[in-house]
Write an enzyme that holds these catalytic residues in place. Structure first.
Site, PDB file in Angstrom:
ATOM      1  N   LYS A   1       0.847  -1.192   0.000  1.00 40.52           N
ATOM      2  CA  LYS A   1       0.000   0.000   0.000  1.00 40.52           C
ATOM      3  C   LYS A   1       0.883   1.241   0.000  1.00 40.52           C
ATOM      4  O   LYS A   1       0.649   2.197  -0.735  1.00 40.52           O
ATOM      5  CB  LYS A   1      -0.936   0.005   1.224  1.00 40.52           C
ATOM      6  CG  LYS A   1      -2.108  -0.964   1.075  1.00 40.52           C
ATOM      7  CD  LYS A   1      -2.894  -1.169   2.370  1.00 40.52           C
ATOM      8  CE  LYS A   1      -3.983  -2.221   2.154  1.00 40.52           C
ATOM      9  NZ  LYS A   1      -4.718  -2.580   3.363  1.00 40.52           N
TER      10      LYS A   1
ATOM     11  N   GLN B   1      -4.847  -1.448   9.590  1.00 37.08           N
ATOM     12  CA  GLN B   1      -4.837  -2.768   8.959  1.00 37.08           C
ATOM     13  C   GLN B   1      -5.462  -3.811   9.883  1.00 37.08           C
ATOM     14  O   GLN B   1      -5.136  -3.889  11.067  1.00 37.08           O
ATOM     15  CB  GLN B   1      -3.382  -3.140   8.601  1.00 37.08           C
ATOM     16  CG  GLN B   1      -3.231  -4.415   7.805  1.00 37.08           C
ATOM     17  CD  GLN B   1      -3.798  -4.338   6.380  1.00 37.08           C
ATOM     18  OE1 GLN B   1      -3.913  -3.262   5.802  1.00 37.08           O
ATOM     19  NE2 GLN B   1      -4.172  -5.466   5.833  1.00 37.08           N
TER      20      GLN B   1
ATOM     21  N   ASP C   1     -11.047   3.162   4.055  1.00 38.47           N
ATOM     22  CA  ASP C   1     -11.520   1.781   3.940  1.00 38.47           C
ATOM     23  C   ASP C   1     -13.033   1.707   3.712  1.00 38.47           C
ATOM     24  O   ASP C   1     -13.544   0.662   3.311  1.00 38.47           O
ATOM     25  CB  ASP C   1     -11.235   1.025   5.254  1.00 38.47           C
ATOM     26  CG  ASP C   1      -9.965   0.210   5.189  1.00 38.47           C
ATOM     27  OD1 ASP C   1      -9.660  -0.325   4.115  1.00 38.47           O
ATOM     28  OD2 ASP C   1      -9.290   0.101   6.236  1.00 38.47           O
TER      29      ASP C   1
HETATM   30  N1  GUN Z   1      -7.138  -6.568   5.996  1.00 34.86           N
HETATM   31  C1  GUN Z   1      -7.445  -7.260   4.879  1.00 34.86           C
HETATM   32  N2  GUN Z   1      -8.040  -6.469   3.964  1.00 34.86           N
HETATM   33  C2  GUN Z   1      -8.132  -5.240   4.515  1.00 34.86           C
HETATM   34  C3  GUN Z   1      -8.659  -3.995   4.059  1.00 34.86           C
HETATM   35  O1  GUN Z   1      -9.183  -3.850   2.952  1.00 34.86           O
HETATM   36  N3  GUN Z   1      -8.545  -2.956   4.935  1.00 34.86           N
HETATM   37  C4  GUN Z   1      -7.990  -3.091   6.167  1.00 34.86           C
HETATM   38  N4  GUN Z   1      -7.950  -2.028   6.955  1.00 34.86           N
HETATM   39  N5  GUN Z   1      -7.507  -4.239   6.620  1.00 34.86           N
HETATM   40  C5  GUN Z   1      -7.570  -5.296   5.797  1.00 34.86           C
END
Ligand code: GUN
Length: 280
Positions: free
Chosen positions: A51, A95, A118
């Site tokens: 990311k 996350q 998100d």
């Molecule tokens: N863990 C797995 N996929 C995601 C996501 O799209 N966002 C977040 N914050 N954590 C994740």
């Protein structure tokens, strides 16, 4: 036809890069994204690193804040509060999954909806399910954009979603309803999953079971989007048996190189949208 998520994500990132150059010229600043990573989950570490890499590549100011597995909830909540009040930060992402001493709902609720890249905050979830504008979670948004590449008119199509998670299944259903699809959400207690899938024009598989969806589960000409990323003895595998299903489907996403790259590109897009809204 194989839907090339890697290439489509690359094209989207190129567009976003240009947008940032324009924004920089207009506002003399660029979007800022902060990702909070707690603990040592190996998959989370890789996701967060990717990311940040792609955010930086297109000109977003990105930082990762790392905490040990044992961090207390208040420390994280205090940090989120500071980031909420920091004008340089357009988007905040914590996350998941989180260690057990940290209440996921409290953390998600603490992020300002305007900075919730998100799309997990109840305000954004509510806006999406009411059909209003708002942040859309990155994975379903990525699936939707891939689907639109091969299916221009979704009206009246029967979509079967496998998995009812807040991250993907539920928001995916809302996006497809908005496009006038007929939507079936299936899950672990669904009685005859194979027959539900056989009725589908569109299958979105997001359950985390390697090669669950077989060739004889899929109607000829259906579009199949595979969200699964399962680590197996044979390497990374999706929730769909690609070899079998690619023979009957009109279009299918591969794993890797399908939904994964789009998820990150959509996160970058959401970050830019947050920046634009904060500056408008
Ligand atoms: N863990 C797995 N996929 C995601 C996501 O799209 N966002 C977040 N914050 N954590 C994740």
């Amino acid at each position: 036809m194989i839907i090339d998520g890697k290439k489509i994500a690359e094209e989207l990132r190129e567009e976003l890069k240009k947008k940032i150059i324009e924004l920089k010229a207009t506002y003399k600043s660029v979007p800022g994204l902060t990702v909070i990573l707690i603990g040592e989950d190996p998959a989370s570490k890789i996701y967060v690193k990717n990311k940040q890499k792609y955010a930086k590549d297109i000109g977003i100011n990105s930082e990762i804040i790392k905490y040990q597995e044992s961090v207390d909830e208040k420390t994280v909540l205090d940090k989120i509060s500071k980031l909420n009040n920091d004008k340089k930060i357009s988007g905040i992402l914590v996350q998941l999954p989180l260690p057990k001493q940290i209440n996921k709902k409290k953390i998600i609720d603490a992020i300002l909806p305007e900075k919730d890249v998100d799309g997990f905050h109840p305000v954004n979830v509510g806006n999406l399910s009411s059909g209003y504008e708002g942040k859309v979670p990155c994975t379903p948004l990525g699936c939707y954009l891939l689907l639109r590449k091969v299916e221009k008119d979704l009206k009246g199509k029967h979509a079967v979603i496998i998995g009812r998670s807040n991250l993907n299944g539920k928001p995916m259903a809302q996006l497809l309803l908005k496009e006038n699809c007929t939507v079936t959400i299936t899950h672990s207690k669904t009685k005859d999953l194979k027959n539900e899938c056989k009725r589908a024009d569109i299958i979105i598989a997001a359950v985390g079971q390697p090669k669950l969806v077989k060739g004889d589960w899929v109607k000829k000409g259906a579009v199949v989007i595979d969200v699964g990323i399962n680590k197996t003895a044979n390497g990374l595998e999706g929730d769909v048996d690609f070899e079998e299903v690619s023979k009957v489907a009109k279009a299918i996403t591969p794993v890797p190189g399908g939904v994964g790259p789009m998820t990150i590109a959509c996160l970058l897009s959401n970050t830019i949208e947050c920046f634009k809204r904060a500056n408008s």
